[in-house]
Design an enzyme around this catalytic site. Structure first.
Site, PDB file in Angstrom:
ATOM      1  N   CYS A  53       4.863-112.903   1.474  1.00 13.13           N
ATOM      2  CA  CYS A  53       3.863-113.663   0.764  1.00 13.13           C
ATOM      3  C   CYS A  53       2.488-112.809   0.748  1.00 13.13           C
ATOM      4  CB  CYS A  53       3.679-114.831   2.066  1.00 13.13           C
ATOM      5  SG  CYS A  53       5.003-115.330   2.682  1.00 13.13           S
ATOM      6  N   HIS A  78      -3.272-117.658   2.464  1.00 14.60           N
ATOM      7  CA  HIS A  78      -1.733-117.890   2.464  1.00 14.60           C
ATOM      8  C   HIS A  78      -1.372-119.316   2.997  1.00 14.60           C
ATOM      9  CE1 HIS A  78       2.262-117.519   2.079  1.00 14.60           C
ATOM     10  NE2 HIS A  78       2.557-117.328   3.245  1.00 14.60           N
ATOM     11  N   ASN A  98       5.146-123.616   1.606  1.00  8.32           N
ATOM     12  CA  ASN A  98       5.064-122.204   1.598  1.00  8.32           C
ATOM     13  C   ASN A  98       5.805-121.527   0.371  1.00  8.32           C
ATOM     14  OD1 ASN A  98       4.959-119.195   1.870  1.00  8.32           O
ATOM     15  ND2 ASN A  98       5.304-119.315   3.997  1.00  8.32           N
TER      16      ASN A  98
HETATM   17  N1  ACO Z   1      11.913-131.057  13.062  1.00  2.00           N
HETATM   18  C1  ACO Z   1      12.193-131.457  14.428  1.00  2.00           C
HETATM   19  N2  ACO Z   1      11.922-130.766  15.534  1.00  2.00           N
HETATM   20  C2  ACO Z   1      11.831-129.278  15.081  1.00  2.00           C
HETATM   21  C3  ACO Z   1      11.878-128.711  13.769  1.00  2.00           C
HETATM   22  C4  ACO Z   1      11.934-129.623  12.935  1.00  2.00           C
HETATM   23  N3  ACO Z   1      12.045-129.307  11.507  1.00  2.00           N
HETATM   24  N4  ACO Z   1      11.896-127.573  13.926  1.00  2.00           N
HETATM   25  C5  ACO Z   1      11.699-127.215  15.246  1.00  2.00           C
HETATM   26  N5  ACO Z   1      12.235-128.316  15.828  1.00  2.00           N
HETATM   27  C6  ACO Z   1      12.068-128.336  17.459  1.00  2.00           C
HETATM   28  C7  ACO Z   1      12.249-127.153  18.115  1.00  2.00           C
HETATM   29  O1  ACO Z   1      13.937-127.145  18.269  1.00  2.00           O
HETATM   30  C8  ACO Z   1      11.805-127.109  19.459  1.00  2.00           C
HETATM   31  O2  ACO Z   1      12.424-128.278  20.447  1.00  2.00           O
HETATM   32  P1  ACO Z   1      12.370-127.901  21.903  1.00  2.00           P
HETATM   33  O3  ACO Z   1      11.080-127.985  22.370  1.00  2.00           O
HETATM   34  O4  ACO Z   1      13.317-128.973  22.340  1.00  2.00           O
HETATM   35  O5  ACO Z   1      13.273-126.620  21.786  1.00  2.00           O
HETATM   36  C9  ACO Z   1      10.369-127.909  19.249  1.00  2.00           C
HETATM   37  O6  ACO Z   1      10.543-128.525  17.748  1.00  2.00           O
HETATM   38  C10 ACO Z   1       9.161-126.627  19.035  1.00  2.00           C
HETATM   39  O7  ACO Z   1       9.650-125.813  18.180  1.00  2.00           O
HETATM   40  P2  ACO Z   1       8.741-124.533  17.989  1.00  2.00           P
HETATM   41  O8  ACO Z   1       9.488-123.582  17.092  1.00  2.00           O
HETATM   42  O9  ACO Z   1       8.145-123.924  19.057  1.00  2.00           O
HETATM   43  O10 ACO Z   1       7.494-125.288  17.068  1.00  2.00           O
HETATM   44  P3  ACO Z   1       6.306-124.680  16.513  1.00  2.00           P
HETATM   45  O11 ACO Z   1       5.311-125.783  16.977  1.00  2.00           O
HETATM   46  O12 ACO Z   1       6.085-123.338  16.767  1.00  2.00           O
HETATM   47  O13 ACO Z   1       6.277-124.814  14.978  1.00  2.00           O
HETATM   48  C11 ACO Z   1       6.711-123.491  13.096  1.00  2.00           C
HETATM   49  C12 ACO Z   1       7.405-124.240  14.222  1.00  2.00           C
HETATM   50  C13 ACO Z   1       6.198-124.623  12.331  1.00  2.00           C
HETATM   51  C14 ACO Z   1       7.825-122.756  12.142  1.00  2.00           C
HETATM   52  C15 ACO Z   1       5.588-122.512  13.588  1.00  2.00           C
HETATM   53  O14 ACO Z   1       6.073-121.791  14.573  1.00  2.00           O
HETATM   54  C16 ACO Z   1       5.233-121.869  12.376  1.00  2.00           C
HETATM   55  O15 ACO Z   1       4.819-122.360  11.335  1.00  2.00           O
HETATM   56  N6  ACO Z   1       5.327-120.669  12.551  1.00  2.00           N
HETATM   57  C17 ACO Z   1       4.844-119.531  11.528  1.00  2.00           C
HETATM   58  C18 ACO Z   1       5.855-119.407  10.337  1.00  2.00           C
HETATM   59  C19 ACO Z   1       5.226-118.556   9.105  1.00  2.00           C
HETATM   60  O16 ACO Z   1       4.090-118.597   8.740  1.00  2.00           O
HETATM   61  N7  ACO Z   1       6.333-118.278   8.081  1.00  2.00           N
HETATM   62  C20 ACO Z   1       5.974-117.674   6.962  1.00  2.00           C
HETATM   63  C21 ACO Z   1       5.831-116.368   7.100  1.00  2.00           C
HETATM   64  S1  ACO Z   1       5.267-115.754   5.470  1.00  2.00           S
HETATM   65  C22 ACO Z   1       6.453-115.020   4.623  1.00  2.00           C
HETATM   66  O17 ACO Z   1       6.616-113.730   4.148  1.00  2.00           O
HETATM   67  C23 ACO Z   1       7.735-115.936   4.090  1.00  2.00           C
END
Ligand code: ACO
Length: 332
Positions: free
Chosen positions: A117, A259, A289
Site C-alpha cells: 500500500c 492511504h 482498500n
Molecule cells: N463481519 C462480522 N464480524 C467480523 C468480521 C466481519 N467481516 N470480521 C471480524 N469479525 C468479528 C471477529 O470475529 C471478532 O469477533 P469476536 O469478538 O467474537 O472474536 C470481532 O468481529 C472483532 O474482530 P476484530 O478483528 O477485533 O475487529 P476490529 O475492530 O479490529 O476490526 C479490522 C477488524 C477492520 C480488520 C481492523 O482490525 C483493521 O482495519 N485493521 C487494519 C487492517 C489494514 O489496514 N489492512 C491493510 C494493510 S495495508 C496493505 O498493505 C494491504
C-alpha cells in the site's frame, strides 16, 4: 544542477463491477452495518481480467488519463515506476506490458516495485530523486492492484477490506518560478511488522502444492488489530518527519490524502496530527482498500472535484505490508 519536481498530471481507472457490502453478506457471515461501522467501506470494485481489466490494462488507462492531463504523449516518458502486489505475470514485468499497451515506440527503463500500500509514495520518492539529479525528465508513477485475486472469500476478516483499481501520476521538472513542487518525502520499512500481513505460499520459500491449494493457504493473511496499531503510529511519525523536512508546520497542510485502509485508522491519524476531518480526503466508502492505488485515486478525484487546487499544500501518507510506510509533502 538540481531540478525541482512537480506533479504534471494524474489519472485513475476503476473496474466496472461494483461489489457492495450487501453482496458480501451473501458470501460470508457479515453485515453491511459491521463492515461500515468498523471500516467505513460501503462498496468496492472487482476487476474482470477477461474483460480488459488486468492490472496492466488498468495501468494503461489510468496512465493515458495522467498523460493527457500533463499534455504529454507516452514517448515523452523517460522512466516508469509501477507498484503492484498482484502483477499480470511473474515475467515479464508489468511495466513492460504497460509500455506495449500505451503504444510506446521508444525504449525507457521500467521498474516494478512491491511495497504494497505504500507503493505510490515509494514511487514518488524514487521519481523525485531521479528528476532532481537530472537523470530523467518525465517519470510515470503507477499504483495498480487486483487484490481481489488474493482474497480468501471464506475469510470475513480480510475479504471485506480490499478492492481493485489503479491510480497514476506523471512527475516532471518544475520550471523556474513555478509554485508547484514536491517539497519532501520519507520512506521506511519496519520488518518487525512483516508477520502482520502476508501471502507467503506460492513463492520460492513455500512453492505451490496440491496441499496448499486444498487448504486455501495461498491467500492474504492478516493480523488486523496488530496492523492497526502500527499503522496509526507510523502514519503520524512519518507525516511529522516529512513536514519538518519541508520546513513547514502541521497547520500549514491544506489537504491530507491518506492511504484508505480503514476510516478509523484515518480518523486516528488525523487526531494524532491535529488535522481536522474537513482537510482529509476520504473515498474508502466507494472503493475499499486498493493498496498502492488508494492515494493516487483519492488525489486525482479530489483534483477533479475541485477540492485540491494548484498551490495547495498536500500530504500523502501511507503504510502497507512489510510494514512499509511513507509520506510526501508537496505544493500541488
Ligand atoms: N463481519 C462480522 N464480524 C467480523 C468480521 C466481519 N467481516 N470480521 C471480524 N469479525 C468479528 C471477529 O470475529 C471478532 O469477533 P469476536 O469478538 O467474537 O472474536 C470481532 O468481529 C472483532 O474482530 P476484530 O478483528 O477485533 O475487529 P476490529 O475492530 O479490529 O476490526 C479490522 C477488524 C477492520 C480488520 C481492523 O482490525 C483493521 O482495519 N485493521 C487494519 C487492517 C489494514 O489496514 N489492512 C491493510 C494493510 S495495508 C496493505 O498493505 C494491504
Amino acid at each position: 544542477m538540481q531540478y525541482k519536481t512537480k506533479i504534471l498530471g494524474t489519472g485513475k481507472y476503476l473496474p466496472k463491477k461494483v461489489l457492495t457490502n450487501f453482496d458480501i453478506e451473501k458470501i460470508v457471515d457479515t453485515s453491511d452495518q459491521w463492515i461500515f461501522e468498523r471500516t467505513g467501506i460501503k462498496e468496492r470494485r472487482i476487476s474482470n481480467p477477461e474483460g480488459g481489466e488486468l492490472p496492466s490494462d488498468m495501468a494503461a488507462m489510468a496512465s493515458e488519463n495522467a498523460l493527457n492531463a500533463a499534455n504529454l504523449t507516452p514517448n515523452d516518458i523517460d522512466l516508469i515506476i509501477l507498484s503492484t502486489v498482484f502483477p499480470d505475470y511473474r515475467l515479464p514485468c508489468t511495466t513492460s506490458v504497460v509500455m506495449e499497451k500505451l503504444g510506446m515506440t521508444k525504449q525507457c527503463p521500467g521498474i516494478d516495485i512491491s511495497p504494497a500500500c505504500s507503493g505510490f509514495v515509494y514511487g514518488v520518492h524514487i521519481a523525485e530523486s531521479f528528476i532532481r539529479n537530472g537523470t530523467y525528465k518525465n517519470v510515470l508513477v503507477i499504483g495498480t492492484e487486483k487484490l481481489s485475486g488474493g482474497l480468501n472469500w471464506k475469510d470475513r476478516s480480510t475479504c471485506i477490506l480490499f478492492g481493485d483499481g489503479c491510480g497514476a501520476a506523471v512527475l516532471g521538472r518544475a520550471p523556474e518560478g513555478d509554485k508547484s513542487e514536491i517539497l519532501s518525502s520519507v520512506i521506511q520499512t519496519d520488518h518487525t511488522g512483516g508477520k502482520f500481513l502476508h501471502m507467503k505460499e506460492g513463492g520460492a520459500a513455500i512453492p505451490f502444492s496440491k496441499e496448499i491449494l486444498e487448504e486455501d493457504d495461498h491467500y492474504i493473511k492478516m493480523a488486523g488489530r496488530d496492523l492497526f496499531k502500527v499503522a496509526t503510529r507510523t502514519l503520524s511519525d512519518n507525516a511529522k518527519e516529512a513536514i519538518e523536512k519541508a520546513n513547514l508546520k502541521l497547520s500549514d497542510i491544506k489537504w491530507m490524502v491518506p492511504h484508505q485502509a480503514n476510516i478509523r485508522i484515518i480518523e486516528k491519524c488525523g487526531e494524532l496530527l491535529g488535522i481536522p476531518s474537513e482537510k482529509v480526503i476520504v473515498n474508502i466508502q466507494k472503493y475499499g482498500n486498493t493498496s498502492a492505488a488508494t492515494i493516487p485515486i483519492a488525489f486525482h478525484e479530489a483534483i477533479e472535484e475541485g477540492k485540491i487546487k494548484r498551490g495547495d499544500l498536500v500530504l500523502f501518507n501511507a503504510f502497507g505490508a512489510g510494514v512499509t510506510s511513507g509520506a510526501t509533502v508537496l505544493r500541488y
